[in-house]
Design a protein around this motif. Structure first.
Motif, PDB file in Angstrom:
ATOM      1  N   ASP A  15       0.853  -1.195   0.000  1.00 27.74           N
ATOM      2  CA  ASP A  15       0.000   0.000   0.000  1.00 27.74           C
ATOM      3  C   ASP A  15       0.881   1.234   0.000  1.00 27.74           C
ATOM      4  N   PHE A  16       0.541   2.203  -0.843  1.00 30.27           N
ATOM      5  CA  PHE A  16       1.147   3.534  -0.736  1.00 30.27           C
ATOM      6  C   PHE A  16       0.034   4.450  -0.247  1.00 30.27           C
ATOM      7  N   GLY A  17       0.014   4.731   1.024  1.00 28.30           N
ATOM      8  CA  GLY A  17      -1.110   5.496   1.565  1.00 28.30           C
ATOM      9  C   GLY A  17      -2.389   4.714   1.356  1.00 28.30           C
ATOM     10  N   SER A  18      -3.342   5.325   0.672  1.00 28.84           N
ATOM     11  CA  SER A  18      -4.611   4.640   0.475  1.00 28.84           C
ATOM     12  C   SER A  18      -4.613   3.825  -0.815  1.00 28.84           C
ATOM     13  N   LEU A  19      -3.512   3.932  -1.591  1.00 28.15           N
ATOM     14  CA  LEU A  19      -3.461   3.233  -2.869  1.00 28.15           C
ATOM     15  C   LEU A  19      -2.882   1.835  -2.698  1.00 28.15           C
ATOM     16  N   ARG A  20      -3.617   0.848  -3.123  1.00 32.12           N
ATOM     17  CA  ARG A  20      -3.086  -0.516  -3.066  1.00 32.12           C
ATOM     18  C   ARG A  20      -2.398  -0.802  -4.402  1.00 32.12           C
ATOM     19  N   ALA A  21      -1.069  -0.723  -4.395  1.00 27.03           N
ATOM     20  CA  ALA A  21      -0.309  -0.864  -5.639  1.00 27.03           C
ATOM     21  C   ALA A  21      -0.155  -2.322  -6.029  1.00 27.03           C
ATOM     22  N   VAL A  22      -0.039  -3.193  -5.032  1.00 30.10           N
ATOM     23  CA  VAL A  22       0.037  -4.630  -5.286  1.00 30.10           C
ATOM     24  C   VAL A  22      -0.948  -5.295  -4.339  1.00 30.10           C
ATOM     25  N   GLY A  39       1.443  -6.390 -17.869  1.00 27.39           N
ATOM     26  CA  GLY A  39       0.426  -5.510 -17.304  1.00 27.39           C
ATOM     27  C   GLY A  39       0.635  -4.095 -17.789  1.00 27.39           C
ATOM     28  N   PRO A  40      -0.445  -3.333 -17.812  1.00 28.91           N
ATOM     29  CA  PRO A  40      -0.306  -1.942 -18.269  1.00 28.91           C
ATOM     30  C   PRO A  40       0.470  -1.115 -17.247  1.00 28.91           C
ATOM     31  N   ASN A  41       0.792   0.136 -17.616  1.00 30.19           N
ATOM     32  CA  ASN A  41       1.485   1.020 -16.681  1.00 30.19           C
ATOM     33  C   ASN A  41       0.657   1.192 -15.419  1.00 30.19           C
ATOM     34  N   GLY A  42       1.331   1.153 -14.286  1.00 28.05           N
ATOM     35  CA  GLY A  42       0.636   1.373 -13.022  1.00 28.05           C
ATOM     36  C   GLY A  42      -0.011   0.121 -12.469  1.00 28.05           C
ATOM     37  N   SER A  43       0.255  -1.041 -13.090  1.00 32.55           N
ATOM     38  CA  SER A  43      -0.401  -2.255 -12.615  1.00 32.55           C
ATOM     39  C   SER A  43       0.367  -2.910 -11.466  1.00 32.55           C
ATOM     40  N   GLY A  44       1.502  -2.335 -11.104  1.00 33.07           N
ATOM     41  CA  GLY A  44       2.213  -2.860  -9.934  1.00 33.07           C
ATOM     42  C   GLY A  44       3.402  -3.747 -10.241  1.00 33.07           C
ATOM     43  N   LYS A  45       3.851  -3.742 -11.501  1.00 31.84           N
ATOM     44  CA  LYS A  45       4.985  -4.604 -11.870  1.00 31.84           C
ATOM     45  C   LYS A  45       6.256  -4.184 -11.142  1.00 31.84           C
ATOM     46  N   SER A  46       6.589  -2.879 -11.252  1.00 35.80           N
ATOM     47  CA  SER A  46       7.822  -2.400 -10.608  1.00 35.80           C
ATOM     48  C   SER A  46       7.765  -2.585  -9.101  1.00 35.80           C
ATOM     49  N   THR A  47       6.635  -2.277  -8.524  1.00 33.79           N
ATOM     50  CA  THR A  47       6.498  -2.388  -7.072  1.00 33.79           C
ATOM     51  C   THR A  47       6.740  -3.827  -6.623  1.00 33.79           C
ATOM     52  N   THR A  48       6.184  -4.790  -7.381  1.00 33.24           N
ATOM     53  CA  THR A  48       6.381  -6.195  -7.023  1.00 33.24           C
ATOM     54  C   THR A  48       7.860  -6.565  -7.097  1.00 33.24           C
ATOM     55  N   THR A  85      16.979  -1.858 -13.483  1.00 35.26           N
ATOM     56  CA  THR A  85      15.887  -0.951 -13.146  1.00 35.26           C
ATOM     57  C   THR A  85      15.160  -0.491 -14.407  1.00 35.26           C
ATOM     58  N   GLN A  86      13.943  -0.041 -14.197  1.00 33.06           N
ATOM     59  CA  GLN A  86      13.142   0.408 -15.340  1.00 33.06           C
ATOM     60  C   GLN A  86      13.808   1.608 -16.009  1.00 33.06           C
ATOM     61  N   LYS A  87      14.275   2.539 -15.186  1.00 32.11           N
ATOM     62  CA  LYS A  87      14.976   3.711 -15.693  1.00 32.11           C
ATOM     63  C   LYS A  87      16.465   3.378 -15.750  1.00 32.11           C
ATOM     64  N   ASP A 162      13.158  -5.033 -15.112  1.00 33.96           N
ATOM     65  CA  ASP A 162      11.941  -4.231 -15.068  1.00 33.96           C
ATOM     66  C   ASP A 162      11.770  -3.460 -16.376  1.00 33.96           C
ATOM     67  N   GLU A 163      10.833  -3.889 -17.172  1.00 31.88           N
ATOM     68  CA  GLU A 163      10.580  -3.296 -18.487  1.00 31.88           C
ATOM     69  C   GLU A 163      11.874  -2.974 -19.233  1.00 31.88           C
ATOM     70  N   PRO A 164      12.669  -4.006 -19.483  1.00 32.02           N
ATOM     71  CA  PRO A 164      13.993  -3.744 -20.055  1.00 32.02           C
ATOM     72  C   PRO A 164      13.943  -3.238 -21.493  1.00 32.02           C
TER      73      PRO A 164
HETATM   74  N1  LIG Z   1       6.830   5.279  -4.079  1.00 39.02           N
HETATM   75  C1  LIG Z   1       5.513   5.341  -4.411  1.00 39.02           C
HETATM   76  N2  LIG Z   1       4.680   6.136  -3.721  1.00 39.02           N
HETATM   77  C2  LIG Z   1       3.376   6.205  -4.031  1.00 39.02           C
HETATM   78  N3  LIG Z   1       2.805   5.532  -5.042  1.00 39.02           N
HETATM   79  C3  LIG Z   1       3.592   4.719  -5.781  1.00 39.02           C
HETATM   80  C4  LIG Z   1       4.986   4.594  -5.511  1.00 39.02           C
HETATM   81  N4  LIG Z   1       5.511   3.728  -6.402  1.00 39.02           N
HETATM   82  C5  LIG Z   1       4.494   3.338  -7.188  1.00 39.02           C
HETATM   83  N5  LIG Z   1       3.335   3.922  -6.829  1.00 39.02           N
HETATM   84  C6  LIG Z   1       2.004   3.714  -7.446  1.00 39.02           C
HETATM   85  O1  LIG Z   1       1.759   2.335  -7.408  1.00 39.02           O
HETATM   86  C7  LIG Z   1       1.128   1.928  -8.621  1.00 39.02           C
HETATM   87  C8  LIG Z   1       1.934   0.831  -9.257  1.00 39.02           C
HETATM   88  O2  LIG Z   1       3.122   1.385  -9.759  1.00 39.02           O
HETATM   89  P1  LIG Z   1       4.247   0.527 -10.470  1.00 39.02           P
HETATM   90  O3  LIG Z   1       4.573  -0.631  -9.623  1.00 39.02           O
HETATM   91  O4  LIG Z   1       5.360   1.444 -10.794  1.00 39.02           O
HETATM   92  O5  LIG Z   1       3.533   0.060 -11.808  1.00 39.02           O
HETATM   93  P2  LIG Z   1       4.161  -0.501 -13.148  1.00 39.02           P
HETATM   94  O6  LIG Z   1       5.594  -0.784 -12.909  1.00 39.02           O
HETATM   95  O7  LIG Z   1       3.369  -1.708 -13.460  1.00 39.02           O
HETATM   96  O8  LIG Z   1       3.962   0.566 -14.179  1.00 39.02           O
HETATM   97  C9  LIG Z   1       0.984   3.160  -9.477  1.00 39.02           C
HETATM   98  O9  LIG Z   1      -0.341   3.651  -9.334  1.00 39.02           O
HETATM   99  C10 LIG Z   1       1.975   4.110  -8.889  1.00 39.02           C
HETATM  100  O10 LIG Z   1       1.542   5.434  -9.051  1.00 39.02           O
END
Ligand SMILES: Nc1ncnc2c1ncn2[C@@H]1O[C@H](COP(=O)(O)OP(=O)(O)O)[C@@H](O)[C@H]1O
Ligand SMILES: [Mg+2]
Lengths: 313, 365
Positions: A15-22, A39-48, A85-87, A162-164
């Motif tokens: 969770d990032f605050g109220s956002l459940r990223a994964v 998964g599309p952008n923002g689907s939680g790939k990088s976070t996982t 890393t993605q970047k 990550d999205e190489p």
């Molecule tokens: N450090 C962070 N703080 C707050 N929100 C984040 C952070 N990192 C990612 N998010 C949010 O978590 C969600 C998943 O992000 P991410 O894992 O980068 O997706 P992906 O890699 O699939 O594009 C997105 O909505 C993103 O905005």
């Protein structure tokens, strides 16, 4: 602990605050294989991926990577994994050689073997000519090869990518995948995230992520065979009106236009789907060829990421 | 062993990047040069050549003689001659001159009369330094060929030890070393970590076996060397331009410099782990600059400050360093005599460095 699994995660959430990223992710990644995250952008790939290498602490759930619990022991894990890393994250103001040398030193590759290993990487990743070039001035494809070279210089057991390929041309992507297959062949487990269907198709196994949750996983072929949808391909002179007409059918889950063709997804539970489509087109006076088709990975993706209201029956 | 070689790898990388960064070089040489010249020439409490106007209403031999003698002292630079005191006041108000000399019509008689002032000097009191000059002017030993010679009676004679000629640069440069080193050293490391975070390098680095401590120490080491180079630049320029002496041991001075540099680098590094962007890091260093310049004894005498300000001053590394540099450079003191100051700086460096390494977790969240 299952020795055959490189990664095993249960209920992994972030969770990032109220956002459940994964959201409660279960993963089983077998060793020496290429596992895709689609998964599309923002689907939680990088976070996982960041949770798996210990960069982020999971909000819930647990994961074991190469038999080590993360994030608990991630220190012991670092020498055994490689992370791209993605970047682009190497040093733009250092040359290709200097970057490789620095990474080799950081991973404590003994001085006696270091030079040979760097030469080997330069050779393998086609960077011999760029050896003295500043990393910041290279093309997307070259940067990506350098990043991969740095990620594997210490011969890790597990490679997290990550999205190489998001910043490289199709030819570089093909070469890149050839490298991945070679590494997997040699026993490296590779986890790669992507939003390209054609790349996902090359993976041995695949998890499809949508809004942080896993909506499907399995081998690409299995996923294609078990979409639960009939796919009807419509070849019409006037695809726009054909699409409008077909969209009026309540049974249709999704219509996608690909050039002059339409791909229509209708749940398998609906009988005589092909006949129905033909009837609707005839009603609207649209002449079109229709035929049943096998599911592509894109169809799989569309089918599993449909909103709940569309999926209801 | 592995740890040491990883640390050296980080250091080598920093040196490489540093060598290629023109801005770093500009800062190492540019900032000291600019500051020394600025402080050395512009900030001069030893005031000369004040813009002056004269209203000579007497217009006698004696008054001409007086004006000529005044001008010869070089304290005043007579730019204008007017007729009335009112005109003098106008010039003062507009800021065209900062000193006005009013010589009354009965000047000759007043000179002879012990009970009355012969000349009025009007000074621009809005500038504190110039106001202080009025006193100096009053005591100017001007002699007159008249029957009555005024002998200034001196009850107290002040002798300035260690800077007998009272040259400002001699006082300022030992403190200025502290300011310059602080500014550049803290700036370098304050951006060091956050820059790599912004560029994405950090995400890669923290996924390698390198530890926080190796990364932090490895980053600081090359800058200590850079700081010593900068110290040498300042001392050389100070000597060449203003003949600022180093009366004590030069080794002591560099030793003190070394510890002070480490303290500032460590503090900068700590800032770097606490901020989100390079911009914030620079803001934070500027935030530190102000109390360091004002409360360290560099500008205002330490003993004259209110107690609370003195406490803050005691915490700042620069306060202790300025005591060391003034001691070593001007009073020929040995480090041994001021060991407390050195110990404080060393302790500060260790604490800030530890705090930085602890704060820098190998996590992103
Ligand atoms: N450090 C962070 N703080 C707050 N929100 C984040 C952070 N990192 C990612 N998010 C949010 O978590 C969600 C998943 O992000 P991410 O894992 O980068 O997706 P992906 O890699 O699939 O594009 C997105 O909505 C993103 O905005
Ligand atoms: Mg991502």
């Amino acid at each position: 602990m299952n020795a055959e699994l490189a990664i095993r995660a249960r209920g992994l959430s972030k969770d990032f605050g109220s956002l459940r990223a994964v959201d409660r992710l279960d993963l089983d990644v077998p060793r020496a294989s290429i596992y895709g995250f689609l998964g599309p952008n923002g689907s939680g790939k990088s976070t996982t991926i960041r949770m798996l290498c210990g960069l982020l602490t999971p909000s819930e759930g647990s994961a074991s990577v190469l038999g080590v619990d993360v994030p608990g022991d991630s220190g012991n894990l670092k020498p055994r994994i490689g992370y791209m890393t993605q970047k682009f994250s190497l040093f733009g103001d250092m040359t290709v050689f200097e970057n490789l040398q620095f990474i080799a030193e950081i991973y404590s590759i003994p001085a006696s073997r270091r030079a040979a290993r760097i030469d080997e990487v330069l050779e393998h990743y086609d960077l011999v000519e760029q050896r003295g070039q500043f990393a910041g001035t290279m093309s997307g494809g070259q940067k990506q090869r350098l990043a991969l070279g740095c990620a594997v210089i210490h011969k890790p057991e597990l490679l997290l990518l990550d999205e190489p390929t998001s910043a490289v041309d199709p030819q570089s992507r093909r070469d890149f995948w050839a490298n991945l297959f070679r590494l997997a062949q040699a026993g490296t487990t590779i986890l790669v995230s992507t939003h390209y269907m054609d790349e996902a198709e090359r993976c041995h196994r695949l998890a499809i992520l949508d809004h942080g949750a896993k909506v499907a996983d399995g081998a690409p072929g299995d996923l294609q065979r078990s979409t639960g949808m009939n796919i009807i391909e419509v070849l019409a002179d006037d695809p726009y009106h054909a699409q409008t007409a077909i969209s009026t059918m309540p049974a249709v889950a999704s219509v996608t236009q690909l050039g002059i063709r339409l791909r229509v997804l209708i749940p398998e539970t609906i009988p005589d789907a092909l006949d129905q489509v033909q009837a609707v087109l005839a009603d609207h006076g649209i002449s079109a060829d229709t035929r049943l088709s096998g599911a592509s990975l894109e169809d799989v993706f569309v089918a599993v990421t449909l909103g709940p209201e569309e999926r209801a029956e | 062993m592995k740890s040491l070689s990883r640390l050296m790898a980080v250091t080598r990388k920093e040196v490489r990047q540093m060598r290629r960064d023109r801005l770093t070089f500009a800062m190492i040489f540019g900032i000291p040069l600019m500051q020394i010249i600025l402080f050395g020439y512009a900030i001069n409490t030893d005031v000369r050549n004040l813009r002056t106007a004269v209203a000579d209403e007497a217009n006698t031999h004696l008054s001409h003689d007086f004006v000529a003698q005044l001008n010869a002292t070089q304290v005043t630079d007579i730019r204008e001659r007017v007729n009335t005191v009112a005109q003098l006041e106008d010039l003062l108000r507009s800021g065209e001159v900062s000193v006005g000399i009013a010589i009354p019509p009965d000047f000759d008689r007043r000179v002879a009369d012990e009970t009355r002032a012969a000349v009025h000097i009007l000074v621009d009191g809005s500038d504190p330094t110039i106001a202080g000059i009025a006193d100096a002017l009053r005591n100017l030993p001007l002699g007159f060929d008249t029957a009555v010679q005024r002998q200034p009676t001196e009850l107290i004679e002040v002798r300035a030890y260690y800077n007998p000629e009272r040259r400002t640069p001699v006082n300022i440069i030992p403190g200025l070393i502290g300011v310059i080193l602080m500014m550049t050293m803290m700036m370098f490391t304050a951006v060091a970590v956050v820059r790599e975070r912004e560029r994405g390098n950090l995400e890669l680095l923290i996924n390698t076996p390198v530890t926080s401590a190796e990364l932090m120490v490895g980053k600081v080491l090359p800058y200590i060397f850079l700081g010593l180079v900068q110290l040498a630049v300042i001392l050389t320029v100070g000597k060449l331009l203003f003949a600022v002496p180093v009366r004590g041991s030069i080794v002591d001075l560099y030793l003190a410099g070394c510890v002070y540099i480490a303290a500032n680098l460590a503090l900068g590094l700590f800032f770097s782990t606490a901020v989100k962007s390079q911009f914030q890091a620079i803001q934070l260093t500027f935030f530190m600059m102000l109390p360091s310049i004002l409360l360290s004894g560099f500008v205002f005498p330490f003993d004259g400050m209110p107690e609370a300000a003195r406490w803050i001053g005691e915490v700042l590394p620069i306060t202790h360093f300025i005591r060391l540099t003034r001691g070593i450079m001007l009073r020929e003191a040995g480090l041994g005599e001021m060991v407390g100051e050195l110990v404080y700086l060393g302790a500060f460096a260790v604490v800030a460095m530890t705090a930085a390494a602890l704060r820098f977790s190998k996590r992103l969240d």
